[in-house]
Design a protein around this motif. Sequence first.
Motif, PDB file in Angstrom:
ATOM      1  N   SER A  88       0.758  -1.242  -0.042  1.00 60.22           N
ATOM      2  CA  SER A  88      -0.086   0.067  -0.008  1.00 60.22           C
ATOM      3  C   SER A  88       0.987   1.448  -0.071  1.00 60.22           C
ATOM      4  O   SER A  88       0.270   2.201  -0.724  1.00 60.22           O
ATOM      5  CB  SER A  88      -1.117   0.018   1.082  1.00 60.22           C
ATOM      6  OG  SER A  88      -0.269  -0.262   2.216  1.00 60.22           O
ATOM      7  N   ASN A  91       1.830   1.509  -3.818  1.00 53.91           N
ATOM      8  CA  ASN A  91       0.918   1.205  -4.720  1.00 53.91           C
ATOM      9  C   ASN A  91       1.477   0.429  -5.721  1.00 53.91           C
ATOM     10  O   ASN A  91       1.209   0.663  -7.032  1.00 53.91           O
ATOM     11  CB  ASN A  91       0.423   2.507  -5.279  1.00 53.91           C
ATOM     12  CG  ASN A  91      -0.985   2.254  -5.897  1.00 53.91           C
ATOM     13  OD1 ASN A  91      -1.769   1.466  -5.411  1.00 53.91           O
ATOM     14  ND2 ASN A  91      -1.244   3.130  -6.959  1.00 53.91           N
ATOM     15  N   ALA A 196      -2.472   0.879  -9.395  1.00 58.01           N
ATOM     16  CA  ALA A 196      -1.557   0.155  -8.952  1.00 58.01           C
ATOM     17  C   ALA A 196      -0.330  -0.284 -10.230  1.00 58.01           C
ATOM     18  O   ALA A 196      -0.800  -0.618 -11.158  1.00 58.01           O
ATOM     19  CB  ALA A 196      -1.660  -0.998  -8.120  1.00 58.01           C
TER      20      ALA A 196
END
Length: 202
Positions: A88, A91, A196
Amino acid sequence: MNRLIFVISLFTAMLCGGTLKAQTAKQVLDKCAQTVSNRNGVQADFTMNSAQYGDASGQIAVKGRMFHASTSVATMWFDGTTLWTYMSRNNEVNVTTPSETQLQVMNPYNFITMYKKNFKYTMTKSASAFNVHLTSTDPSRKVQEMFITVDKATYHPTEVKLRQNQKWTTFVIKNLKTATLPDAEFRFNSQDFPTAEVIDLR
């Protein structure tokens, strides 16, 4: 005559005690593996403490060899062959084909296939749990030692501790329950992470 049979039986049990103990430990692991290997899947909460990989907590879903784990920093999907790891903080999604050793420290339930080959067992018992100690008979294995705690009432694993490169990783597992999980649960879906960057490292 009855006394003689009793004495002979007792003497035989003493001679075979090590084997019986090992069989009992394996039977506990077999039953534990059966509870985790529900064909529709299982879910649980977990915490991980690792000298090598750091600490984490989150949720995990397992179906056969497949798993899906989520923590505050990463989400992983493994469909039995391919592993997708979403980080996270940057990404990014890394796509790999993991080794058995790598899977062991990602999935606390991976022991359900590992223990059946090239391990010897001993076991102790507490009031509420079976405590199985496994040591590898194959010096080439990366995981040389494991401790698995199994709840006596449910045969659910509550703790899995393993030694790799002289460093220990411990998983504490809670709230295990069966679930009906589609195979798609264990594959990365790019539509859920449209921005992403996907990096294929295979």
